[in-house]
Design a protein around this motif. Sequence first.
Motif, short mmCIF file in Angstrom:
data_model
loop_
_atom_site.label_atom_id
_atom_site.label_comp_id
_atom_site.label_asym_id
_atom_site.label_seq_id
_atom_site.Cartn_x
_atom_site.Cartn_y
_atom_site.Cartn_z
N ARG A 1 0.76 -1.41 0.15
CA ARG A 1 -0.16 -0.11 0.04
C ARG A 1 0.60 1.14 -0.25
NH1 ARG A 1 -3.72 -3.37 3.51
NH2 ARG A 1 -4.85 -3.45 2.45
N ALA A 2 2.18 1.10 0.31
CA ALA A 2 2.88 2.67 0.79
C ALA A 2 3.19 2.65 -0.67
CB ALA A 2 3.76 2.17 1.79
N TYR A 3 4.00 1.51 -1.15
CA TYR A 3 4.40 1.84 -2.87
C TYR A 3 3.03 2.35 -3.55
CZ TYR A 3 8.21 -0.45 -1.35
OH TYR A 3 9.67 -1.26 -0.47
N ALA A 4 2.07 1.63 -3.01
CA ALA A 4 1.00 2.37 -4.34
C ALA A 4 1.15 3.55 -3.86
CB ALA A 4 0.24 1.35 -4.51
N LEU B 1 -1.51 15.59 -3.27
CA LEU B 1 -1.70 15.63 -1.41
C LEU B 1 -1.64 14.65 -0.44
CD1 LEU B 1 -1.73 19.25 -1.81
CD2 LEU B 1 0.60 18.68 -1.41
N LEU B 2 -3.08 14.07 -1.75
CA LEU B 2 -3.99 13.23 -0.43
C LEU B 2 -2.63 12.12 -0.57
CD1 LEU B 2 -6.94 11.65 1.27
CD2 LEU B 2 -7.00 11.14 -1.47
N ALA B 3 -2.20 11.34 -1.93
CA ALA B 3 -1.21 10.56 -1.62
C ALA B 3 0.37 10.16 -1.26
CB ALA B 3 -1.25 9.87 -3.63
N LEU B 4 0.47 12.04 -0.80
CA LEU B 4 1.62 12.05 -0.72
C LEU B 4 1.53 11.78 0.85
CD1 LEU B 4 4.67 12.84 -1.18
CD2 LEU B 4 3.62 14.94 -1.06
N THR B 5 0.78 12.08 1.50
CA THR B 5 0.56 11.93 2.90
C THR B 5 -0.13 10.79 3.26
OG1 THR B 5 -0.54 14.37 2.65
CG2 THR B 5 -1.08 12.90 4.60
N ARG B 6 -0.61 10.13 2.05
CA ARG B 6 -0.78 8.90 3.13
C ARG B 6 1.04 7.39 2.31
NH1 ARG B 6 -5.55 6.69 5.16
NH2 ARG B 6 -5.07 4.84 4.44
N ALA B 7 1.54 7.94 1.62
CA ALA B 7 2.57 7.74 0.99
C ALA B 7 3.40 7.11 2.61
CB ALA B 7 3.03 7.78 -0.15
N LEU B 8 3.70 8.58 2.90
CA LEU B 8 4.49 9.03 3.86
C LEU B 8 3.98 9.01 5.12
CD1 LEU B 8 5.61 12.99 3.02
CD2 LEU B 8 7.14 11.52 3.40
N ARG B 9 2.15 8.61 5.58
CA ARG B 9 2.33 7.85 6.54
C ARG B 9 2.46 6.47 6.45
NH1 ARG B 9 -3.84 9.14 7.62
NH2 ARG B 9 -3.22 11.29 7.91
N ALA B 10 2.59 5.62 5.53
CA ALA B 10 2.31 4.41 5.52
C ALA B 10 3.87 4.15 5.77
CB ALA B 10 1.70 3.93 4.36
N TYR B 11 4.87 4.55 5.15
CA TYR B 11 6.45 4.35 5.17
C TYR B 11 6.33 4.82 6.64
CZ TYR B 11 7.51 4.29 0.50
OH TYR B 11 6.92 3.68 -0.85
N ARG B 12 5.45 5.80 6.88
CA ARG B 12 6.80 6.01 8.76
C ARG B 12 6.01 4.96 9.87
NH1 ARG B 12 5.14 12.15 8.53
NH2 ARG B 12 7.24 13.11 7.10
N SER B 13 4.86 4.28 9.41
CA SER B 13 4.00 3.27 10.68
C SER B 13 4.66 2.62 10.23
CB SER B 13 2.75 3.08 9.89
OG SER B 13 2.10 2.41 8.69
N ARG B 14 5.62 1.69 9.33
CA ARG B 14 6.26 0.50 8.58
C ARG B 14 7.43 0.76 9.49
NH1 ARG B 14 2.95 -3.41 7.56
NH2 ARG B 14 4.85 -4.48 6.32
N SER B 15 7.94 1.29 9.13
CA SER B 15 9.01 1.07 10.19
C SER B 15 9.48 1.52 11.86
CB SER B 15 10.18 2.67 9.76
OG SER B 15 9.66 3.49 9.65
#
Length: 72
Positions: free
Chosen positions: A10-13, A58-72
């Motif tokens: 999902r983060a990659y998508a 902006l929506l996709a960028l916010t969601r991608a950053l949130r997904a990457y941060r939650s996985r680390s």
Amino acid sequence: MDDDQAPGWRAYAWGVLAALTCPCHLPILAAVLAGTTAGAFLSEHWGIAALALTVLFLLALTRALRAYRSRS
């Protein structure tokens, strides 16, 4: 890679969607879609398309950053 350390699909998508909808790619998108109904809409409503792509970016960028941060 362990599933706990690797960002999910999902983060990659979300990252790919953010890259594709970046407003700076609007002229390229217009050239690719030239001759299609979407291209005609894009050329007639340039401002609406730019605004919609900016919001989606902006929506996709916010969601991608949130997904990457939650996985680390």
